[in-house]
Design a protein around this motif. Structure first.
Motif, PDB file in Angstrom:
ATOM      1  N   THR A   1       7.429   9.816 -14.920  1.00  0.00           N
ATOM      2  CA  THR A   1       8.401   9.658 -13.841  1.00  0.00           C
ATOM      3  C   THR A   1       7.986   8.535 -12.902  1.00  0.00           C
ATOM      4  N   ALA A   2       6.706   8.491 -12.548  1.00  0.00           N
ATOM      5  CA  ALA A   2       6.217   7.451 -11.646  1.00  0.00           C
ATOM      6  C   ALA A   2       6.327   6.069 -12.284  1.00  0.00           C
ATOM      7  N   THR A   3       6.009   5.974 -13.568  1.00  0.00           N
ATOM      8  CA  THR A   3       6.112   4.686 -14.263  1.00  0.00           C
ATOM      9  C   THR A   3       7.569   4.239 -14.343  1.00  0.00           C
ATOM     10  N   PHE A   4       8.471   5.176 -14.572  1.00  0.00           N
ATOM     11  CA  PHE A   4       9.892   4.855 -14.609  1.00  0.00           C
ATOM     12  C   PHE A   4      10.360   4.338 -13.250  1.00  0.00           C
ATOM     13  N   LEU A   5       9.861   4.937 -12.169  1.00  0.00           N
ATOM     14  CA  LEU A   5      10.208   4.476 -10.830  1.00  0.00           C
ATOM     15  C   LEU A   5       9.733   3.042 -10.607  1.00  0.00           C
ATOM     16  N   VAL A   6       8.527   2.726 -11.069  1.00  0.00           N
ATOM     17  CA  VAL A   6       8.017   1.366 -10.950  1.00  0.00           C
ATOM     18  C   VAL A   6       8.949   0.389 -11.651  1.00  0.00           C
TER      19      VAL A   6
ATOM     20  N   LEU B   1       0.833  -1.205   0.000  1.00  0.00           N
ATOM     21  CA  LEU B   1       0.000   0.000   0.000  1.00  0.00           C
ATOM     22  C   LEU B   1       0.867   1.255   0.000  1.00  0.00           C
ATOM     23  N   LEU B   2       1.997   1.209   0.694  1.00  0.00           N
ATOM     24  CA  LEU B   2       2.920   2.341   0.645  1.00  0.00           C
ATOM     25  C   LEU B   2       3.494   2.515  -0.754  1.00  0.00           C
ATOM     26  N   LEU B   3       3.776   1.405  -1.439  1.00  0.00           N
ATOM     27  CA  LEU B   3       4.241   1.502  -2.826  1.00  0.00           C
ATOM     28  C   LEU B   3       3.197   2.183  -3.699  1.00  0.00           C
ATOM     29  N   VAL B   4       1.945   1.792  -3.514  1.00  0.00           N
ATOM     30  CA  VAL B   4       0.850   2.401  -4.270  1.00  0.00           C
ATOM     31  C   VAL B   4       0.770   3.897  -3.984  1.00  0.00           C
ATOM     32  N   VAL B   5       0.832   4.250  -2.718  1.00  0.00           N
ATOM     33  CA  VAL B   5       0.711   5.649  -2.316  1.00  0.00           C
ATOM     34  C   VAL B   5       1.890   6.464  -2.840  1.00  0.00           C
ATOM     35  N   ILE B   6       3.103   5.938  -2.699  1.00  0.00           N
ATOM     36  CA  ILE B   6       4.292   6.680  -3.126  1.00  0.00           C
ATOM     37  C   ILE B   6       4.301   6.878  -4.637  1.00  0.00           C
ATOM     38  N   SER B   7       3.990   5.838  -5.400  1.00  0.00           N
ATOM     39  CA  SER B   7       3.993   5.979  -6.859  1.00  0.00           C
ATOM     40  C   SER B   7       2.907   6.950  -7.316  1.00  0.00           C
ATOM     41  N   SER B   8       1.748   6.933  -6.660  1.00  0.00           N
ATOM     42  CA  SER B   8       0.690   7.884  -7.004  1.00  0.00           C
ATOM     43  C   SER B   8       1.102   9.309  -6.648  1.00  0.00           C
ATOM     44  N   ALA B   9       1.737   9.473  -5.488  1.00  0.00           N
ATOM     45  CA  ALA B   9       2.187  10.802  -5.082  1.00  0.00           C
ATOM     46  C   ALA B   9       3.232  11.352  -6.052  1.00  0.00           C
ATOM     47  N   ILE B  10       4.146  10.499  -6.495  1.00  0.00           N
ATOM     48  CA  ILE B  10       5.147  10.937  -7.463  1.00  0.00           C
ATOM     49  C   ILE B  10       4.495  11.287  -8.790  1.00  0.00           C
ATOM     50  N   SER B  11       3.481  10.525  -9.177  1.00  0.00           N
ATOM     51  CA  SER B  11       2.751  10.848 -10.400  1.00  0.00           C
ATOM     52  C   SER B  11       2.101  12.217 -10.288  1.00  0.00           C
ATOM     53  N   GLU B  12       1.534  12.515  -9.129  1.00  0.00           N
ATOM     54  CA  GLU B  12       0.885  13.803  -8.910  1.00  0.00           C
ATOM     55  C   GLU B  12       1.895  14.943  -8.919  1.00  0.00           C
ATOM     56  N   LEU B  13       3.043  14.715  -8.311  1.00  0.00           N
ATOM     57  CA  LEU B  13       4.035  15.776  -8.145  1.00  0.00           C
ATOM     58  C   LEU B  13       4.959  15.944  -9.350  1.00  0.00           C
TER      59      LEU B  13
END
Length: 214
Positions: A66-71, A49-61
């Motif tokens: 960038t978020a997809t690259f992090l994944v 769930l933290l992974l989900v939250v962090i990737s979504s937050a990075i997508s927003e920011l």
């Protein structure tokens, strides 16, 4: 002689480090089954769930790309940690090692090849889907910055359901009944996504914006 470091958003750096840590620890935490009232789920869900939250937050920011690259980068710590675990398991243990730990260690960190493959596939697809859904929902709700908590919750629910279907099917199909196991895991993950994700993603987005203003 000194050179200036390239500009790099502070929130992206901090969240990326945390993301990599959660990728590695999720599998270890998943060894324990926890009871949350009438619900039961592997403890690794909290890291996921933290992974989900962090990737979504990075997508927003910082944007969907960038978020997809992090994944995708998340596969690196996943594969390296899996390789190191196999190496350590193959090495002989010290004769003076605490006896109960000798038998417990392989149980805690060891995974069969089938479950390891299931984890890699379900991680890649579900996390990529989470970022995609979160970003696409920005349009219907009026653009980025709007209803972050709702977009994060919906993306988490869908991605966690897909994660459960993929992981349990690949891991256990043909080895044990999976429908009841899958249904219980889905219910728990949906409830946790509804209860925890809205608050968590709101916190991370606000924290990220504050970090980038410092």
């Amino acid at each position: 002689m000194t050179t200036d470091l390239p500009a790099f958003p502070r929130s992206l750096f901090i969240f990326s480090v945390l993301y990599g840590g959660m990728v590695c620890i999720a599998g270890v935490l998943g060894v324990k089954q926890v009871a949350l009232g009438p619900l039961a789920v592997e403890a690794g869900i909290f890291a996921f769930l933290l992974l989900v939250v962090i990737s979504s937050a990075i997508s927003e920011l910082h944007g969907q790309k960038t978020a997809t690259f992090l994944v995708r980068l998340g596969f690196i710590p996943l594969l390296v940690s899996a390789a190191l675990i196999q190496l350590v398991l193959a090495l002989p243990h010290d004769p003076g090692m605490y006896p109960p730990a000798v038998d417990a260690f392989p149980v805690v960190v060891g995974q069969g090849a089938r479950m390891m493959m299931a984890g890699l596939i379900s991680y890649g697809i579900s996390q990529t889907l989470n970022v995609l859904i979160f970003a696409r929902l920005a349009g219907p709700v009026g653009g980025e910055g709007r209803l972050v908590w709702l977009r994060g919750m919906i993306a988490s629910i869908v991605s966690q359901v897909i994660d459960t279907v993929l992981f349990i099917t690949i891991s256990f199909l043909g080895a044990r009944p999976i429908i009841e196991l899958m249904a219980g895991q889905m219910l728990t993950k949906v409830v946790l996504s509804v209860v925890l994700v809205p608050f968590a993603i709101t916190f991370f987005v606000r924290l990220g914006r504050r970090l980038d203003r410092v």
